[in-house]
Design a protein around this motif. Structure first.
Motif, PDB file in Angstrom:
ATOM      1  N   GLU A  65      -3.118 -86.638  11.719  1.00 17.93           N
ATOM      2  CA  GLU A  65      -3.669 -87.700  10.865  1.00 17.93           C
ATOM      3  C   GLU A  65      -2.537 -88.504  10.227  1.00 17.93           C
ATOM      4  OE1 GLU A  65      -6.619 -84.765   8.869  1.00 17.93           O
ATOM      5  OE2 GLU A  65      -6.617 -86.607   7.696  1.00 17.93           O
ATOM      6  N   GLU A  66      -1.561 -87.787   9.665  1.00 15.69           N
ATOM      7  CA  GLU A  66      -0.501 -88.450   8.907  1.00 15.69           C
ATOM      8  C   GLU A  66       0.388 -89.301   9.800  1.00 15.69           C
ATOM      9  OE1 GLU A  66       1.216 -85.163   6.820  1.00 15.69           O
ATOM     10  OE2 GLU A  66      -0.564 -84.961   5.549  1.00 15.69           O
ATOM     11  N   SER A 111      -9.881 -86.508  10.628  1.00 17.37           N
ATOM     12  CA  SER A 111     -10.039 -86.451   9.173  1.00 17.37           C
ATOM     13  C   SER A 111     -11.454 -86.052   8.765  1.00 17.37           C
ATOM     14  CB  SER A 111      -9.666 -87.794   8.541  1.00 17.37           C
ATOM     15  OG  SER A 111     -10.655 -88.753   8.851  1.00 17.37           O
ATOM     16  N   ARG A 116      -7.628 -78.396   7.147  1.00 20.13           N
ATOM     17  CA  ARG A 116      -7.023 -79.117   8.276  1.00 20.13           C
ATOM     18  C   ARG A 116      -5.506 -78.945   8.336  1.00 20.13           C
ATOM     19  NH1 ARG A 116     -10.488 -83.139   6.524  1.00 20.13           N
ATOM     20  NH2 ARG A 116      -8.787 -84.466   5.830  1.00 20.13           N
TER      21      ARG A 116
END
Lengths: 160, 278
Positions: free
Chosen positions: B85-86, B98, B106
């Protein structure tokens, strides 16, 4: 049973445990660190949250053996920290059972996102459940620290 | 604490991991590959996973790779969902990831663990289904690369002793228009009901769905209906005739309610992607 070295709260500890033992179990039953709380034991409630290399982790979802060569911090490793003060100042707890998990999650949030916006705060806080319904006060405590962080980012242990 | 014990292995290479599995099996053990391990721990606690030898693949370099090479995005199976995600190189994947569990969970759940898990939802697979990605599988004959559609039929069909190493996605897909929405029965944190991901590839509308059936799927037949000419409402009604069976019918939502929610989601998402339709 295996004997392994875990680094917890800046101390190296040689501990014997089973590979199937969760980190939560080893912290509480082998090291006597009872700050991480057993709640759902299913990864849902967040009461057992600790920091591993600065990242929030639910210690019921992690084997202790996975913690080898990692830097583990529990609520006992945060002494007199700004987060703890903020919780007191903003009455951000009632019964207190969920509090260590919230604090360790927020500790990670502050390090990774020192100027977190509302959606990031909500995203992080949704990992923890408080059944006394104290979310607003917790959010206020977080925001008060973000403000402080803008002025002074010191005071947080560096585990990354 | 789990109600049973197992041995723990941490191989450093793909070959070592595969060899360990075979060796442990020869010794009469019941080995399992372990990535984030969240499902093995939670189901193990309820005696729903049987193993006495856990092979953790997180120390295998290929399983932690995240790079673009030869016009392909390579995503290692042992990367955590928050790590992916990041990085946000593949926004559709970031968005779908997400929606899984919560942020702290997560940090532990991995891309491969989610895709290979037993739970119904497995939203992380949706972007790879929409982009015709390839999976890299390790087994006793080494590594093999296969289109995901050949191996993912409700579940990732792995042979005994195989594990998912990487997913490869053509980088041209990474910036294509998409929408991905997760609907829950209650609030933002309730249990998931349905996730719909839609990708627009030129004039083609691709749809993948999780939470409607007890498995995530690429809705090829529904896509054909959506591609037809005509009012959006009619095309959606036609598409709903091709919903795979069975539709989930549980405490989170009856089958009728789930189809109703899907219809509304398709209306909203397709309007957003295709522009205003009558």
């Amino acid at each position: 049973m295996i004997s392994a070295r875990l680094t917890v709260n800046d101390e190296e500890r040689e501990i014997a445990f089973w590979p199937s033992d969760t980190l939560l179990f080893v912290l509480r039953e082998r090291l006597g660190l009872t700050g991480a709380k057993p709640g759902c034991l299913n990864g849902d409630c967040g009461a057992c949250t600790v920091n591993v290399n600065g990242t929030a982790m639910k210690s019921c979802l992690m084997l202790a053996v996975e913690g080898m060569n990692q830097t583990i911090r529990t609520i006992e490793g945060l002494k007199d920290s700004p987060i703890q003060h903020a919780f007191i100042e903003h009455f951000a707890f009632q019964c207190g059972y969920c509090t260590p998990g919230f604090i360790m999650n927020i500790n990670s949030l502050l390090k990774k996102h020192p100027n977190a916006d509302d959606s990031t705060i909500k995203e992080f806080l949704s990992s923890n459940i408080c059944r006394c319904t104290g979310y607003q006060e917790i959010e206020k405590a977080v925001k008060s620290l973000l403000k402080i962080n803008r002025e002074d980012k010191a005071g947080l242990p560096n585990d990354e | 604490m789990l109600p049973y014990d197992f041995d723990y292995y941490l191989p450093k290479t793909v070959e070592e991991g595969v060899r360990l599995f075979q060796q442990l099996e020869r010794e009469g053990k019941i080995p399992v590959y372990y990535s984030g391990g969240t499902e093995i721990i939670t189901l193990g606690r309820l005696n729903l996973v049987e193993t006495n030898a856990v092979i953790d693949i997180k120390a295998i370099g290929e399983c932690k790779e995240f790079t673009i090479k030869d016009q392909q995005l390579i995503v290692g199976s042992a990367l955590s969902l928050t790590a992916v995600e990041e990085k946000n190189v593949f926004p559709l994947l970031s968005k779908a990831a997400s929606g899984v569990a919560d942020h702290t969970a997560r940090n532990k759940i991995t891309v491969g663990g989610n895709i290979c898990g037993q739970i119904f939802y497995r939203e992380a697979v949706l972007p790879f289904l929409l982009t015709d990605s390839h999976v890299v599988i390790a087994g006793k004959n080494g590594l093999r690369q296969t289109p995901i559609h050949q191996l993912f039929k409700r579940n990732l069909k792995l042979q005994k002793g195989e594990f998912l190493v990487q997913l490869h996605t053509d980088r041209r897909f990474l910036r294509m228009p998409y929408v991905c929405v997760k609907r829950r029965q209650q609030w933002d944190t309730g249990y998931p009901l349905i996730t719909v991901a839609v990708l627009k590839k030129e004039d083609e509308t691709r749809i993948a769905i999780s939470g409607l059936c007890p498995f995530p799927f690429r809705a090829f037949e529904m896509e054909k209906s959506i591609q037809q000419v005509g009012p959006l409402g009619d095309r959606i009604q036609e598409a709903l005739r091709h919903v795979p069976q069975p539709v989930l019918d549980d405490v989170e939502g009856s089958s009728g309610y789930r189809v109703f929610v899907l219809e509304q989601m398709l209306q909203d998402l397709l309007r957003e992607l295709e522009g205003n339709h009558p």
